[in-house]
Write a protein that holds these residues in place. Sequence first.
Motif, PDB file in Angstrom:
ATOM      1  N   TYR A  42     -40.648   2.315   8.658  1.00  0.00           N
ATOM      2  CA  TYR A  42     -41.932   2.183   7.981  1.00  0.00           C
ATOM      3  C   TYR A  42     -41.757   2.611   6.537  1.00  0.00           C
ATOM      4  CZ  TYR A  42     -42.022   7.223   8.779  1.00  0.00           C
ATOM      5  OH  TYR A  42     -41.705   8.554   8.800  1.00  0.00           O
ATOM      6  N   THR A  43     -42.778   2.376   5.717  1.00  0.00           N
ATOM      7  CA  THR A  43     -42.739   2.823   4.323  1.00  0.00           C
ATOM      8  C   THR A  43     -43.824   3.861   4.117  1.00  0.00           C
ATOM      9  OG1 THR A  43     -44.211   1.044   3.649  1.00  0.00           O
ATOM     10  CG2 THR A  43     -41.856   0.627   3.444  1.00  0.00           C
ATOM     11  N   GLU A  44     -43.567   4.784   3.241  1.00  0.00           N
ATOM     12  CA  GLU A  44     -44.571   5.786   2.879  1.00  0.00           C
ATOM     13  C   GLU A  44     -44.465   6.060   1.388  1.00  0.00           C
ATOM     14  OE1 GLU A  44     -42.402  10.014   3.902  1.00  0.00           O
ATOM     15  OE2 GLU A  44     -43.620   9.103   5.471  1.00  0.00           O
ATOM     16  N   THR A  45     -45.542   6.568   0.821  1.00  0.00           N
ATOM     17  CA  THR A  45     -45.581   6.882  -0.604  1.00  0.00           C
ATOM     18  C   THR A  45     -45.529   8.389  -0.766  1.00  0.00           C
ATOM     19  OG1 THR A  45     -46.917   4.914  -0.972  1.00  0.00           O
ATOM     20  CG2 THR A  45     -46.859   6.527  -2.736  1.00  0.00           C
ATOM     21  N   ARG A  47     -45.449  11.085  -3.948  1.00  0.00           N
ATOM     22  CA  ARG A  47     -45.578  11.305  -5.391  1.00  0.00           C
ATOM     23  C   ARG A  47     -45.479   9.999  -6.181  1.00  0.00           C
ATOM     24  NH1 ARG A  47     -42.833  17.093  -6.904  1.00  0.00           N
ATOM     25  NH2 ARG A  47     -43.964  18.275  -5.355  1.00  0.00           N
ATOM     26  N   GLY A  48     -46.123   8.974  -5.653  1.00  0.00           N
ATOM     27  CA  GLY A  48     -46.168   7.697  -6.352  1.00  0.00           C
ATOM     28  C   GLY A  48     -44.978   6.797  -6.127  1.00  0.00           C
ATOM     29  N   GLU A  49     -43.964   7.287  -5.439  1.00  0.00           N
ATOM     30  CA  GLU A  49     -42.772   6.492  -5.159  1.00  0.00           C
ATOM     31  C   GLU A  49     -42.829   5.984  -3.726  1.00  0.00           C
ATOM     32  OE1 GLU A  49     -40.141   5.738  -7.252  1.00  0.00           O
ATOM     33  OE2 GLU A  49     -41.356   6.651  -8.834  1.00  0.00           O
ATOM     34  N   VAL A  50     -42.558   4.715  -3.545  1.00  0.00           N
ATOM     35  CA  VAL A  50     -42.526   4.129  -2.201  1.00  0.00           C
ATOM     36  C   VAL A  50     -41.140   4.348  -1.612  1.00  0.00           C
ATOM     37  CG1 VAL A  50     -42.738   1.999  -0.876  1.00  0.00           C
ATOM     38  CG2 VAL A  50     -44.237   2.405  -2.830  1.00  0.00           C
ATOM     39  N   GLU A  51     -41.108   4.946  -0.424  1.00  0.00           N
ATOM     40  CA  GLU A  51     -39.847   5.195   0.261  1.00  0.00           C
ATOM     41  C   GLU A  51     -39.847   4.459   1.593  1.00  0.00           C
ATOM     42  OE1 GLU A  51     -38.240   9.074   0.631  1.00  0.00           O
ATOM     43  OE2 GLU A  51     -39.240   9.773  -1.175  1.00  0.00           O
ATOM     44  N   GLU A  52     -38.720   3.844   1.904  1.00  0.00           N
ATOM     45  CA  GLU A  52     -38.573   3.187   3.190  1.00  0.00           C
ATOM     46  C   GLU A  52     -37.849   4.122   4.149  1.00  0.00           C
ATOM     47  OE1 GLU A  52     -36.299  -0.601   5.074  1.00  0.00           O
ATOM     48  OE2 GLU A  52     -37.206  -0.874   3.100  1.00  0.00           O
ATOM     49  N   VAL A  53     -38.479   4.394   5.264  1.00  0.00           N
ATOM     50  CA  VAL A  53     -37.890   5.249   6.287  1.00  0.00           C
ATOM     51  C   VAL A  53     -37.490   4.334   7.435  1.00  0.00           C
ATOM     52  CG1 VAL A  53     -38.272   7.181   7.854  1.00  0.00           C
ATOM     53  CG2 VAL A  53     -39.399   7.153   5.617  1.00  0.00           C
ATOM     54  N   ASN A  54     -36.170   4.113   7.610  1.00  0.00           N
ATOM     55  CA  ASN A  54     -35.742   3.208   8.668  1.00  0.00           C
ATOM     56  C   ASN A  54     -35.016   3.905   9.813  1.00  0.00           C
ATOM     57  OD1 ASN A  54     -33.354   3.696   7.423  1.00  0.00           O
ATOM     58  ND2 ASN A  54     -32.991   1.613   6.745  1.00  0.00           N
ATOM     59  N   LEU A  55     -34.799   5.198   9.713  1.00  0.00           N
ATOM     60  CA  LEU A  55     -34.274   5.959  10.832  1.00  0.00           C
ATOM     61  C   LEU A  55     -35.408   6.837  11.351  1.00  0.00           C
ATOM     62  CD1 LEU A  55     -30.723   6.981   9.594  1.00  0.00           C
ATOM     63  CD2 LEU A  55     -31.333   5.211  11.242  1.00  0.00           C
TER      64      LEU A  55
END
Length: 113
Positions: A42-45, A47-55
């Motif tokens: 899934y993706t989460e934001t 501090r304004g940065e989008v991060e993809e969490v795939n594990l």
Amino acid sequence: MKLIIAVIQPHKLPDVKKALFDAQIYKMTVMNVLGCGQQKGYTETYRGEVEEVNLLKKVMLLIAVNEEFVEPTIEAIQKGARTGNIGDGKIFVLDLLDCIRIRTGERGREAIG
């Protein structure tokens, strides 16, 4: 003898343990693991940065059983872990060549108990 490896959702561990105990399977090893499958993360934001969490966080159970306990163990894990959604997990069944109880030196069926 078989080694059953199950990878399940962490929040389903209490339900799986209860189902296993109800099936008279008490011996297991439990580990916290990371993995991905069909869920693909899934993706989460932050501090304004989008991060993809795939594990994603998962729980792995290792259960060594004698032949007569293979199906009851599988059924108990399925009963406790199933939600019907993607990400419920997987069960792997492997042949176990030998088992040795360190304390007594017993081998095979007797060592599994």
